[in-house]
Motif scaffolding. Structure first.
Motif, PDB file in Angstrom:
ATOM      1  N   GLN A  69      75.780  99.493  44.806  1.00 38.87           N
ATOM      2  CA  GLN A  69      76.809  98.473  44.609  1.00 38.87           C
ATOM      3  C   GLN A  69      76.540  97.566  43.414  1.00 38.87           C
ATOM      4  O   GLN A  69      77.078  96.462  43.341  1.00 38.87           O
ATOM      5  CB  GLN A  69      76.969  97.617  45.873  1.00 38.87           C
ATOM      6  CG  GLN A  69      77.554  98.371  47.059  1.00 38.87           C
ATOM      7  CD  GLN A  69      77.808  97.476  48.233  1.00 38.87           C
ATOM      8  OE1 GLN A  69      76.910  97.221  49.028  1.00 38.87           O
ATOM      9  NE2 GLN A  69      79.026  96.981  48.369  1.00 38.87           N
ATOM     10  N   ARG A  70      75.734  98.020  42.488  1.00 36.11           N
ATOM     11  CA  ARG A  70      75.523  97.249  41.262  1.00 36.11           C
ATOM     12  C   ARG A  70      74.885  98.130  40.205  1.00 36.11           C
ATOM     13  O   ARG A  70      74.358  99.204  40.503  1.00 36.11           O
ATOM     14  CB  ARG A  70      74.638  96.028  41.517  1.00 36.11           C
ATOM     15  CG  ARG A  70      73.147  96.333  41.743  1.00 36.11           C
ATOM     16  CD  ARG A  70      72.386  95.058  41.993  1.00 36.11           C
ATOM     17  NE  ARG A  70      70.938  95.272  42.044  1.00 36.11           N
ATOM     18  CZ  ARG A  70      70.106  95.115  41.015  1.00 36.11           C
ATOM     19  NH1 ARG A  70      70.592  94.747  39.819  1.00 36.11           N
ATOM     20  NH2 ARG A  70      68.814  95.327  41.145  1.00 36.11           N
ATOM     21  N   ARG A  71      74.946  97.634  38.964  1.00 34.30           N
ATOM     22  CA  ARG A  71      74.241  98.276  37.864  1.00 34.30           C
ATOM     23  C   ARG A  71      73.088  97.378  37.448  1.00 34.30           C
ATOM     24  O   ARG A  71      73.023  96.194  37.813  1.00 34.30           O
ATOM     25  CB  ARG A  71      75.198  98.519  36.701  1.00 34.30           C
ATOM     26  CG  ARG A  71      76.365  99.422  37.084  1.00 34.30           C
ATOM     27  CD  ARG A  71      77.413  99.498  36.010  1.00 34.30           C
ATOM     28  NE  ARG A  71      76.996 100.319  34.878  1.00 34.30           N
ATOM     29  CZ  ARG A  71      77.767 100.603  33.842  1.00 34.30           C
ATOM     30  NH1 ARG A  71      79.017 100.135  33.804  1.00 34.30           N
ATOM     31  NH2 ARG A  71      77.332 101.356  32.857  1.00 34.30           N
ATOM     32  N   ALA A  72      72.171  97.912  36.692  1.00 34.62           N
ATOM     33  CA  ALA A  72      71.010  97.139  36.268  1.00 34.62           C
ATOM     34  C   ALA A  72      71.435  96.004  35.340  1.00 34.62           C
ATOM     35  O   ALA A  72      72.370  96.150  34.545  1.00 34.62           O
ATOM     36  CB  ALA A  72      70.003  98.047  35.560  1.00 34.62           C
ATOM     37  N   THR A  73      70.743  94.888  35.467  1.00 38.57           N
ATOM     38  CA  THR A  73      70.983  93.787  34.542  1.00 38.57           C
ATOM     39  C   THR A  73      70.431  94.153  33.166  1.00 38.57           C
ATOM     40  O   THR A  73      69.698  95.142  33.005  1.00 38.57           O
ATOM     41  CB  THR A  73      70.303  92.513  35.044  1.00 38.57           C
ATOM     42  OG1 THR A  73      68.873  92.724  35.055  1.00 38.57           O
ATOM     43  CG2 THR A  73      70.764  92.163  36.457  1.00 38.57           C
ATOM     44  N   ALA A  74      70.763  93.367  32.190  1.00 38.55           N
ATOM     45  CA  ALA A  74      70.283  93.629  30.828  1.00 38.55           C
ATOM     46  C   ALA A  74      68.762  93.612  30.783  1.00 38.55           C
ATOM     47  O   ALA A  74      68.131  94.454  30.119  1.00 38.55           O
ATOM     48  CB  ALA A  74      70.870  92.597  29.866  1.00 38.55           C
ATOM     49  N   GLU A  75      68.145  92.664  31.506  1.00 43.54           N
ATOM     50  CA  GLU A  75      66.678  92.581  31.516  1.00 43.54           C
ATOM     51  C   GLU A  75      66.075  93.807  32.192  1.00 43.54           C
ATOM     52  O   GLU A  75      65.085  94.384  31.710  1.00 43.54           O
ATOM     53  CB  GLU A  75      66.248  91.304  32.248  1.00 43.54           C
ATOM     54  CG  GLU A  75      64.734  91.121  32.283  1.00 43.54           C
ATOM     55  CD  GLU A  75      64.314  89.902  33.094  1.00 43.54           C
ATOM     56  OE1 GLU A  75      63.107  89.623  33.158  1.00 43.54           O
ATOM     57  OE2 GLU A  75      65.202  89.247  33.681  1.00 43.54           O
ATOM     58  N   GLU A  76      66.662  94.224  33.338  1.00 41.07           N
ATOM     59  CA  GLU A  76      66.152  95.400  34.049  1.00 41.07           C
ATOM     60  C   GLU A  76      66.321  96.657  33.208  1.00 41.07           C
ATOM     61  O   GLU A  76      65.409  97.496  33.119  1.00 41.07           O
ATOM     62  CB  GLU A  76      66.894  95.548  35.373  1.00 41.07           C
ATOM     63  CG  GLU A  76      66.577  94.465  36.381  1.00 41.07           C
ATOM     64  CD  GLU A  76      67.510  94.480  37.583  1.00 41.07           C
ATOM     65  OE1 GLU A  76      67.168  93.883  38.621  1.00 41.07           O
ATOM     66  OE2 GLU A  76      68.595  95.105  37.479  1.00 41.07           O
ATOM     67  N   ARG A  77      67.457  96.799  32.581  1.00 37.03           N
ATOM     68  CA  ARG A  77      67.711  97.990  31.770  1.00 37.03           C
ATOM     69  C   ARG A  77      66.757  98.053  30.587  1.00 37.03           C
ATOM     70  O   ARG A  77      66.248  99.125  30.236  1.00 37.03           O
ATOM     71  CB  ARG A  77      69.156  97.988  31.300  1.00 37.03           C
ATOM     72  CG  ARG A  77      69.586  99.292  30.655  1.00 37.03           C
ATOM     73  CD  ARG A  77      71.034  99.264  30.218  1.00 37.03           C
ATOM     74  NE  ARG A  77      71.400 100.529  29.621  1.00 37.03           N
ATOM     75  CZ  ARG A  77      72.060 101.497  30.234  1.00 37.03           C
ATOM     76  NH1 ARG A  77      72.441 101.320  31.491  1.00 37.03           N
ATOM     77  NH2 ARG A  77      72.345 102.624  29.608  1.00 37.03           N
ATOM     78  N   ALA A  78      66.482  96.898  29.974  1.00 30.41           N
ATOM     79  CA  ALA A  78      65.556  96.874  28.840  1.00 30.41           C
ATOM     80  C   ALA A  78      64.146  97.271  29.272  1.00 30.41           C
ATOM     81  O   ALA A  78      63.449  98.011  28.565  1.00 30.41           O
ATOM     82  CB  ALA A  78      65.547  95.478  28.212  1.00 30.41           C
ATOM     83  N   LEU A 202      81.744 100.527  47.022  1.00 29.84           N
ATOM     84  CA  LEU A 202      80.546 101.281  47.385  1.00 29.84           C
ATOM     85  C   LEU A 202      80.297 102.362  46.343  1.00 29.84           C
ATOM     86  O   LEU A 202      81.083 103.298  46.217  1.00 29.84           O
ATOM     87  CB  LEU A 202      80.717 101.919  48.765  1.00 29.84           C
ATOM     88  CG  LEU A 202      80.705 100.965  49.964  1.00 29.84           C
ATOM     89  CD1 LEU A 202      80.930 101.742  51.251  1.00 29.84           C
ATOM     90  CD2 LEU A 202      79.403 100.190  50.039  1.00 29.84           C
ATOM     91  N   TYR A 203      79.246 102.188  45.575  1.00 31.88           N
ATOM     92  CA  TYR A 203      78.866 103.206  44.598  1.00 31.88           C
ATOM     93  C   TYR A 203      77.357 103.149  44.415  1.00 31.88           C
ATOM     94  O   TYR A 203      76.702 102.143  44.725  1.00 31.88           O
ATOM     95  CB  TYR A 203      79.590 103.002  43.265  1.00 31.88           C
ATOM     96  CG  TYR A 203      79.260 101.705  42.554  1.00 31.88           C
ATOM     97  CD1 TYR A 203      78.260 101.651  41.584  1.00 31.88           C
ATOM     98  CD2 TYR A 203      79.972 100.533  42.837  1.00 31.88           C
ATOM     99  CE1 TYR A 203      77.964 100.463  40.926  1.00 31.88           C
ATOM    100  CE2 TYR A 203      79.682  99.354  42.186  1.00 31.88           C
ATOM    101  CZ  TYR A 203      78.683  99.314  41.230  1.00 31.88           C
ATOM    102  OH  TYR A 203      78.382  98.137  40.579  1.00 31.88           O
ATOM    103  N   ASP A 204      76.795 104.246  43.950  1.00 27.97           N
ATOM    104  CA  ASP A 204      75.352 104.349  43.718  1.00 27.97           C
ATOM    105  C   ASP A 204      75.098 104.536  42.233  1.00 27.97           C
ATOM    106  O   ASP A 204      75.715 105.391  41.588  1.00 27.97           O
ATOM    107  CB  ASP A 204      74.754 105.536  44.481  1.00 27.97           C
ATOM    108  CG  ASP A 204      74.831 105.346  45.984  1.00 27.97           C
ATOM    109  OD1 ASP A 204      74.544 104.238  46.446  1.00 27.97           O
ATOM    110  OD2 ASP A 204      75.196 106.312  46.691  1.00 27.97           O
ATOM    111  N   THR A 205      74.187 103.736  41.706  1.00 26.88           N
ATOM    112  CA  THR A 205      73.776 103.849  40.313  1.00 26.88           C
ATOM    113  C   THR A 205      72.362 104.411  40.266  1.00 26.88           C
ATOM    114  O   THR A 205      71.487 103.940  41.000  1.00 26.88           O
ATOM    115  CB  THR A 205      73.810 102.483  39.614  1.00 26.88           C
ATOM    116  OG1 THR A 205      75.089 101.877  39.828  1.00 26.88           O
ATOM    117  CG2 THR A 205      73.565 102.627  38.128  1.00 26.88           C
ATOM    118  N   ARG A 206      72.164 105.398  39.414  1.00 26.35           N
ATOM    119  CA  ARG A 206      70.845 106.016  39.286  1.00 26.35           C
ATOM    120  C   ARG A 206      70.442 106.077  37.820  1.00 26.35           C
ATOM    121  O   ARG A 206      71.202 106.567  36.984  1.00 26.35           O
ATOM    122  CB  ARG A 206      70.847 107.419  39.902  1.00 26.35           C
ATOM    123  CG  ARG A 206      71.122 107.382  41.391  1.00 26.35           C
ATOM    124  CD  ARG A 206      71.198 108.735  42.020  1.00 26.35           C
ATOM    125  NE  ARG A 206      71.495 108.629  43.450  1.00 26.35           N
ATOM    126  CZ  ARG A 206      71.658 109.653  44.271  1.00 26.35           C
ATOM    127  NH1 ARG A 206      71.552 110.879  43.802  1.00 26.35           N
ATOM    128  NH2 ARG A 206      71.922 109.458  45.540  1.00 26.35           N
TER     129      ARG A 206
END
Length: 833
Positions: A69-78, A202-206
């Motif tokens: 139910q979410r995507r990574a934040t900019a900090e997490e993605r970096a 409801l979604y899954d991000t991988r």
């Protein structure tokens, strides 16, 4: 010494040319046990090896980080991008709608330009990357169900896509796990156009990472956990790319190991019976050799060479068949297996199987060989009326050594040593219990008063007379009946599990991803379109249990038995009242207007597994926020309703402000369902509708296939049990020939001789039925409840009928073995005795 072995080998070879027929049972039992274990070991090694070799491809990277139910934040993605090459995929359920208005639930998968990091996405037979923003790749099943092909249009959400190709190979398909529909692949830009991703969807991000060769996925995982301790990420590395498939094959491997070890040990008893029968046929030759000066050691060497040659031939044949069976099984299984490994010899399981066969043969051959070797000449000539001698200490020590080697081999080569040791102990305990029961039957037959009826008196006498094979027959018949009961209980419990997949109160449809702000509009649409339908609407969120009591889930080396709900994310909801399908069994429910500190209602069974009660603490992460709540109540959940049954339920004040959607079940008014489906999809393009009947059919098919596989596997053990029975009959045949001849000489008719045999076997079967029922049900319970974690619900009528049929079958086999005795002519037989 070498000269004595050469002489023994020469004598054994000459005698074997004339008497190989007598060792057929030995050959059959060793062959059956070795072939079973070799096939099981080779098949398991082939599948697990293929899963391990393709770990990166199955996972889609060296490391996967999942969130819901979410995507990574900019900090997490970096931070992730600094660890290696990063690729993002998003999966969600959505309705695929064709131009003619037909709709099918599909798994919509959005991929970026780097997908796949490993493996190849093949579309229309060619490698492909992400489609353009207005294009879509679809699975063949989706095209067939909607009658849509290349170049035609499919709608997802508010957007039409052009079908740009048919997916031939999705490299990470196995790692994605169970899905409710066929896949459709779009680009990240294409997903954004659909409008399906909204707050609460409801979604899954991988996120898949391709790490540098020097990087360790586990070290990267620990670093990310330390950097973002409250992120509630789910990590998976290339060594466990398909944990669901791995868990399934671990359980299947345990069950097949149980079957293989049972078949081998049971076959070993058949070996003992077969060798005993063979040596009884050779007793005159053994006595003659001893009269001519042969020592006990010479006798032992001659027959050890004979039996060793037959055992070696049976082992080699079993290995050959065991190595060739896995490709056949893989071909028959087809798409049921997650991978299709090619033909390859697996030396380790073949060597282990050969070692099992040789050790088992040694263990069960030594006892009858030791008796024959030590018997005096006079005893050999009158063995039918003399008691057998107890084996010498050296023989007993060698038997114990072979048994210890078998246990050490089983425990040392098992991924679960405790399981292997317990299985061997259970099987050995069963055999010893049956042997003890046979000894009691023999003692009881000697102690009871002699009945007046001659046939019954002869039958009782036959159970305890010198040379009687009562213990062997009890073990053989007991094993056969136990296996029949076990098989019937396993099959009927699986059949009940299949029936439970179609509960009487199951809803007809699930509707997912209804916007929370549109609840009144949705309910009004359903009432208007299908006024007679029953509607249940609940809030639907996802959460992860991160701690319970004073235990952090991340600190556990292994999850508690049955704690599947601690593995990844689970459904979470809130409710002012007790949800449908649940009842409070401990504690109290909160007031409808509760506004205090977070509370939670927990499933009773889950609480028992975790050792929790009312008042204990539990921490749940929802959308990255950890909520520490006190357990206010425990609920008994009626899972058989197939409604929305949540392990965790919170008060509305705890979760109401979190972004979320609604889910609903619709039951009844079947005639209006097609119209209702079209109306819902037209009004709520983001909603997904699951047809419960179709889902139940898929689950039922899987369980039926599992039941068929168990039936085939268990049949091996049943065949081994029948082989033991045949061996026991062969071992007692000479003594029974003597009895038959004496009775005929005294004027007994064929019917009376056969009647004596019928009564003797019937008495044994009657006495064994209770023991076989208890032992068989215990084994079946272990398989159903402990291995497969299903509900224990055997059909007692079928089990009792199977026990009766099994008893009749074993008696029939025993009587068929007795028929040749009726044709013995007293004069000819007495001259040969």
């Amino acid at each position: 010494m070498s000269g004595r072995w050469a002489f023994a080998a020469r004598l054994a070879r000459r005698d074997l040319n004339r008497s190989l027929r007598g060792l057929r049972l030995l050959f059959l039992c060793i062959f059956l046990g070795v072939a079973t274990l070799a096939a099981i070991g080779s098949l398991t090694s082939a599948i697990t090896g293929e899963l391990a070799d393709r770990g990166r491809v199955i996972l889609g990277g060296d490391l996967q980080v999942g969130m819901s139910q979410r995507r990574a934040t900019a900090e997490e993605r970096a931070a992730l991008a600094r660890a290696g090459t990063l690729s993002e995929t998003i999966r969600l359920r959505s309705m695929a709608r064709a131009a003619d208005g037909s709709a099918v639930l599909a798994e919509l998968k959005a991929v970026d330009a780097l997908y796949p990091l490993y493996g190849t996405l093949r579309v229309d037979g060619r490698p492909a990357r992400a489609p353009t923003a207005d294009a879509i790749f679809i699975a063949p099943e989706l095209g067939e169900r909607l009658s849509v092909g290349r170049g035609e249009t499919l709608r997802f959400g508010n957007t039409d896509f052009r079908v740009a190709g048919i997916v031939d190979e999705e490299p990470d398909r196995i790692g994605e796990g169970f899905t409710l529909g066929p896949v459709a692949i779009v680009s990240s830009e294409g997903l954004a156009r659909t409008g399906l991703i909204q707050p609460g969807s409801l979604y899954d991000t991988r996120y898949r990472l391709k790490l540098p060769p020097s990087s360790d996925p586990k070290a990267v995982t620990e670093a990310m956990k330390a950097r973002f301790p409250a992120a509630s990420w789910e990590f998976r590395d290339r060594d466990r790319g398909a944990p669901g498939a791995s868990r399934f094959f671990d359980r299947l491997g345990q069950f097949l190991t149980l079957v293989g070890l049972a078949a081998l040990i049971i076959a070993g008893i058949g070996v003992s019976n077969g060798v005993a029968s063979y040596l009884r046929q050779k007793q005159d030759g053994i006595a003659t050799l001893k009269m001519l000066g042969a020592t006990s050691a010479d006798i032992g060497r001659v027959y050890f060479v004979q039996i060793g040659l037959v055992t070696l031939a049976a082992t080699l044949c079993g290995l050959a068949v065991g190595a060739l069976l896995p490709p056949l099984a893989i071909a028959i299984a087809g798409d049921l297996l997650p991978v299709r490994p090619g033909f390859q010899l697996h030396p380790l399981p073949l060597l282990v199987s050969a070692a099992y066969g040789l050790l088992m043969a040694l263990m069960f051959v030594l006892l009858p060989l030791g008796r024959a070797r030590r018997q005096p000449v006079a005893t050999l000539f009158r063995e039918m009326i003399a008691e057998n001698r107890t084996p010498d200490r050296r023989t007993l020590l060698m038997v114990a050594g072979a048994g210890a080697a078998i246990v050490a081999l089983a425990v040392g080569t098992s991924d679960n040593p405790l399981f292997a040791a317990s299985i061997i102990g259970a099987i050995a305990g069963t055999v010893l219990l049956l042997a003890g029961l046979g000894w009691l039957v023999r003692r009881a037959a000697r102690a009871v008063p002699r009945p007046r009826r001659p046939l019954l008196r002869l039958a009782l006498t036959g159970l305890h007379r010198p040379g009687a094979q009562t213990v062997g027959l009890v073990v053989a018949l007991g094993l056969a009946l136990t296996l029949f009961v076990t098989l019937a209980a396993v099959q009927t419990s699986l059949s009940a599990e299949i029936d439970r997949a179609v509960p009487e109160r199951a809803p007809d449809q699930f509707v997912l991803d209804i916007p929370a702000t549109e609840r009144a509009r949705f309910e009004g649409l359903v009432r208007q379109t299908a006024p007679a339908a029953d509607l249940n609407v609940v809030p639907n969120l996802r959460g992860t249990i991160t701690a319970y009591g004073n235990t952090r889930v991340a600190d556990l080396k292994a999850l508690p038995d049955g704690a599947w709900f601690l593995r990844g994310e689970r459904g979470v909801t809130y409710s002012p009242g007790v949800p449908e399908g649940s009842e409070v069994v401990a504690g109290t429910w909160w007031p409808a207007d509760y506004r205090g500190r977070p509370l939670v209602s927990l499933d009773r069974e889950a609480a028992e597994i975790l050792g929790l009660g009312v008042g204990d603490r539990m921490t749940v992460s929802v959308l990255g926020r950890e909520i520490e709540a006190r357990i206010a109540s425990l609920r008994e959940i009626h899972w058989d309703t197939m409604g929305f049954n949540y392990i965790l339920v919170f008060p509305p004040s705890t979760l109401q402000s979190a972004p979320h959607n609604l889910a609903a079940t619709i039951s009844g008014d079947v005639a209006r369902q097609p119209e209702l489906t079209r109306a819902v999809l037209r009004t709520f393009p983001s909603a997904s509708i699951v047809d419960v009947g179709e889902l139940i059919s898929e689950v039922g098919t899987i369980l039926e296939q599992m039941a068929a596989a168990i039936l085939v596997a268990a049949s091996v053990a049943v065949l081994a049990g029948i082989a033991v029975l045949i061996g026991a009959l062969a071992a007692s045949r000479q003594a029974r020939s003597y009895d038959s001849v004496i009775l005929k000489t005294l004027g007994a008719t064929r019917a009376q001789v056969l009647g004596t045999q019928v009564l003797e076997y019937a008495l044994i079967a009657l006495l064994l039925s209770g023991a076989a029922l208890v032992l068989g049900l215990t084994g079946a319970w272990f398989v159903i409840v402990q291995l497969f974690e299903f509900t224990w619900s055997p059909d007692w009528a079928i089990i009792l009928a199977t026990l009766g049929a099994g008893a009749f079958l074993t008696l029939t086999i025993a009587l068929l073995g007795s028929l040749p005795l009726l044709n013995l002519r007293p004069a000819a037989a007495l001259r040969s005795l």
